[in-house]
Design an enzyme around this catalytic site. Structure first.
Site, PDB file in Angstrom:
ATOM      1  N   ASP A   7       0.413  -0.801  -0.127  1.00 46.70           N
ATOM      2  CA  ASP A   7      -0.168   0.078   0.281  1.00 46.70           C
ATOM      3  C   ASP A   7       0.338   1.042   0.064  1.00 46.70           C
ATOM      4  OD1 ASP A   7      -2.009   1.839   0.002  1.00 46.70           O
ATOM      5  OD2 ASP A   7      -2.643   1.515   2.324  1.00 46.70           O
ATOM      6  N   GLU A  66      -0.955  -1.370  -4.595  1.00 42.08           N
ATOM      7  CA  GLU A  66      -2.825  -0.426  -5.087  1.00 42.08           C
ATOM      8  C   GLU A  66      -2.754   0.345  -6.130  1.00 42.08           C
ATOM      9  OE1 GLU A  66      -5.368   2.282  -2.498  1.00 42.08           O
ATOM     10  OE2 GLU A  66      -4.004   0.152  -0.897  1.00 42.08           O
ATOM     11  N   ASP A 138      -2.445   0.958   7.263  1.00 43.94           N
ATOM     12  CA  ASP A 138      -1.451   0.922   6.169  1.00 43.94           C
ATOM     13  C   ASP A 138      -0.950   0.020   5.964  1.00 43.94           C
ATOM     14  OD1 ASP A 138      -0.990   3.455   5.449  1.00 43.94           O
ATOM     15  OD2 ASP A 138      -0.002   3.337   7.467  1.00 43.94           O
TER      16      ASP A 138
END
Length: 180
Positions: A7, A66, A138
């Protein structure tokens, strides 16, 4: 099959590593790569180095990251894109096959609802991986990206395309130039 999920973020980049054996997902590790308030190139270098270190230590077979969305603030979007690029470069340096997923795909795969909150993602990641506590937001997003990839048909396609480099032995060889 070991999967690393990323991420990306300029200040905090989340990571999560899971193992997939048949239909069973097992938690390996998760956390964050934090950058200091240094100049941009130093921060990007920290993200790159952190990803390369994770690959060396855990030898994942697959990577998922992502995709970024276009933010209201174009400057923020540009900075996030650079952080994402540094993470992707770290994965590419480790010869990782990389899949990309949107936040919507992550939330649908983990929670079943594309507009789920971060809190809902954390709780479902903990439930899916049988964790005792909740991972940070996160790390939960990164684990969610890995879970999304584990459940995706793209996994099979990526495996067949990169089957020649997906061995635990090759991990150390692939990263040899960064370890020495």
């Amino acid at each position: 099959m070991r999967i690393i999920g990323i991420d990306p973020g300029l200040r905090i980049t989340g990571f999560g590593i899971i193992d997939k054996h048949k239909d069973i997902l097992t938690y390996v590790t998760s956390g964050v790569i934090r950058t200091t308030n240094a100049d941009l190139p130093s921060r990007l270098g920290t993200i790159f180095d952190g990803v390369v270190t994770l690959i060396h230590e855990h030898c994942p077979d697959q990577a998922a990251i992502e995709k970024i969305f276009v933010n209201v603030n174009p400057q923020s979007t540009l900075l996030l894109g650079q952080a994402r690029g540094a993470a992707i470069c770290g994965l590419v340096a480790g010869r990782m096959p990389i899949a990309e997923y949107t936040a919507l795909q992550l939330k649908q795969a983990v929670v079943g609802y594309g507009r789920a909150t971060k809190d809902q993602v954390q709780k479902m990641v903990a439930r899916l991986l049988n964790l005792i506590g909740l991972p940070g937001t996160d790390a939960a997003d990164a684990l969610g990206i890995a879970i999304c990839h584990a459940h995706s048909g793209k996994l099979i396609n990526t495996l067949s395309a990169f089957s020649s480099i997906l061995t635990k032995k090759s991990c150390r060889i692939r990263l040899g130039r960064f370890i020495e």
